[in-house]
Design a protein around this motif. Structure first.
Motif, short mmCIF file in Angstrom:
data_model
loop_
_atom_site.label_atom_id
_atom_site.label_comp_id
_atom_site.label_asym_id
_atom_site.label_seq_id
_atom_site.Cartn_x
_atom_site.Cartn_y
_atom_site.Cartn_z
N GLN A 44 -5.09 2.13 20.92
CA GLN A 44 -5.03 1.67 19.54
C GLN A 44 -3.72 0.97 19.24
O GLN A 44 -2.66 1.43 19.63
CB GLN A 44 -5.15 2.87 18.58
N LYS A 45 -3.82 -0.13 18.53
CA LYS A 45 -2.62 -0.74 17.98
C LYS A 45 -2.28 0.03 16.71
O LYS A 45 -3.16 0.58 16.06
CB LYS A 45 -2.89 -2.21 17.63
N PRO A 46 -0.99 0.10 16.34
CA PRO A 46 -0.66 0.85 15.13
C PRO A 46 -1.28 0.21 13.88
O PRO A 46 -0.86 -0.84 13.45
CB PRO A 46 0.86 0.82 15.07
N LYS A 47 -2.31 0.83 13.36
CA LYS A 47 -2.96 0.37 12.13
C LYS A 47 -2.55 1.30 11.01
O LYS A 47 -2.29 2.48 11.22
CB LYS A 47 -4.48 0.43 12.28
N ILE A 48 -2.53 0.78 9.81
CA ILE A 48 -2.13 1.58 8.66
C ILE A 48 -3.07 2.76 8.46
O ILE A 48 -2.65 3.84 8.05
CB ILE A 48 -2.02 0.70 7.38
N GLU A 49 -4.35 2.59 8.80
CA GLU A 49 -5.32 3.67 8.64
C GLU A 49 -5.00 4.84 9.55
O GLU A 49 -5.33 5.98 9.25
CB GLU A 49 -6.75 3.19 8.94
N ASN A 50 -4.38 4.57 10.70
CA ASN A 50 -4.02 5.62 11.64
C ASN A 50 -2.63 6.18 11.37
O ASN A 50 -2.34 7.32 11.69
CB ASN A 50 -4.10 5.11 13.07
N VAL A 51 -1.77 5.36 10.81
CA VAL A 51 -0.38 5.77 10.58
C VAL A 51 -0.27 6.68 9.36
O VAL A 51 0.50 7.64 9.38
CB VAL A 51 0.53 4.53 10.43
N ILE A 52 -1.04 6.43 8.33
CA ILE A 52 -0.92 7.20 7.08
C ILE A 52 -1.19 8.69 7.31
O ILE A 52 -0.40 9.51 6.86
CB ILE A 52 -1.82 6.61 5.98
N PRO A 53 -2.28 9.09 7.99
CA PRO A 53 -2.46 10.53 8.21
C PRO A 53 -1.32 11.15 9.03
O PRO A 53 -0.88 12.25 8.74
CB PRO A 53 -3.79 10.63 8.96
N TYR A 92 0.84 -1.20 0.00
CA TYR A 92 0.00 0.00 0.00
C TYR A 92 0.87 1.25 0.00
O TYR A 92 0.64 2.18 -0.77
CB TYR A 92 -0.92 -0.04 1.22
N LEU A 93 1.89 1.29 0.86
CA LEU A 93 2.78 2.44 0.92
C LEU A 93 3.65 2.56 -0.33
O LEU A 93 4.00 3.67 -0.75
CB LEU A 93 3.66 2.37 2.17
N ALA A 94 3.99 1.44 -0.93
CA ALA A 94 4.84 1.46 -2.13
C ALA A 94 4.07 2.00 -3.34
O ALA A 94 4.68 2.47 -4.30
CB ALA A 94 5.37 0.07 -2.42
N THR A 95 2.76 1.93 -3.32
CA THR A 95 1.99 2.44 -4.46
C THR A 95 1.98 3.97 -4.50
O THR A 95 1.70 4.54 -5.56
CB THR A 95 0.54 1.94 -4.42
N ILE A 96 2.28 4.63 -3.40
CA ILE A 96 2.24 6.10 -3.36
C ILE A 96 3.22 6.71 -4.37
O ILE A 96 2.81 7.53 -5.19
CB ILE A 96 2.47 6.61 -1.93
N PRO A 97 4.52 6.34 -4.37
CA PRO A 97 5.40 6.95 -5.37
C PRO A 97 5.04 6.55 -6.80
O PRO A 97 5.21 7.34 -7.74
CB PRO A 97 6.80 6.46 -5.00
#
Length: 168
Positions: free
Chosen positions: A87-96, A8-13
């Motif tokens: 909260q556990k570190p979820k991608i939905e919370n980390v991205i913002p 998911y993070l790799a798709t950003i660039p």
């Protein structure tokens, strides 16, 4: 992070490259121009403020304090404590949070400071604050709603008919 999070993070660039057509023609030139625009920004614009590097890191937090509602400030103050405790570190919370951190760093390093540049992070700030507010008990939500309505009414009355004076 899990493998799908890394994907998911790799798709950003990749999406940045695909959706920014100038990158197709000459990516090195475009990146150098973007870098030059950040580092060598013209400081003669009347809307901009130029600081040294130490003071430049407090400019945007100060603007944020003066241009946001009290409810958002209160919510943002308690949001990190909520995330650390519940909260556990979820991608939905980390991205913002990651977006805000990278954006803040990039614009704090830049020589030129214009307060409207801060508008881009408001959706992420509101998203984080809303996650915190959603987790509250109904009594606290009601209190925050009443506080919001009171502050909104006060500022609307205070700055009538030029509402933009609140954040100008």
């Amino acid at each position: 992070f899990k493998n799908k999070d890394i994907l998911y993070l790799a798709t950003i660039p990749v999406l940045y490259f695909l959706l920014f057509p100038a990158m197709w023609a000459d990516p090195l030139f475009v990146m150098s121009k973007l870098n030059s625009g950040v580092v060598n920004a013209v400081s003669t614009d009347v809307r901009s403020v130029t600081y040294n590097y130490i003071l430049s890191f407090i400019y945007y937090p100060l603007v944020l304090v003066f241009k946001t509602s009290p409810i958002l400030l209160i919510s943002l103050f308690f949001t990190p404590f909520f995330f650390l405790k519940y909260q556990k570190p979820k991608i939905e919370n980390v991205i913002p949070v990651l977006f805000i951190a990278i954006y803040y760093l990039a614009f704090s390093i830049a020589v030129k400071k214009i307060d409207r540049y801060l508008l881009t992070i408001f959706p992420q700030l509101i998203l984080l604050a809303s996650i915190f507010i959603y987790s509250l008990k109904i009594r606290l939500k009601t209190s925050m709603l009443i506080l919001f309505l009171l502050s909104f009414s006060f500022f609307s009355y205070q700055y009538f008919p030029v509402y933009s004076a609140y954040y100008s």
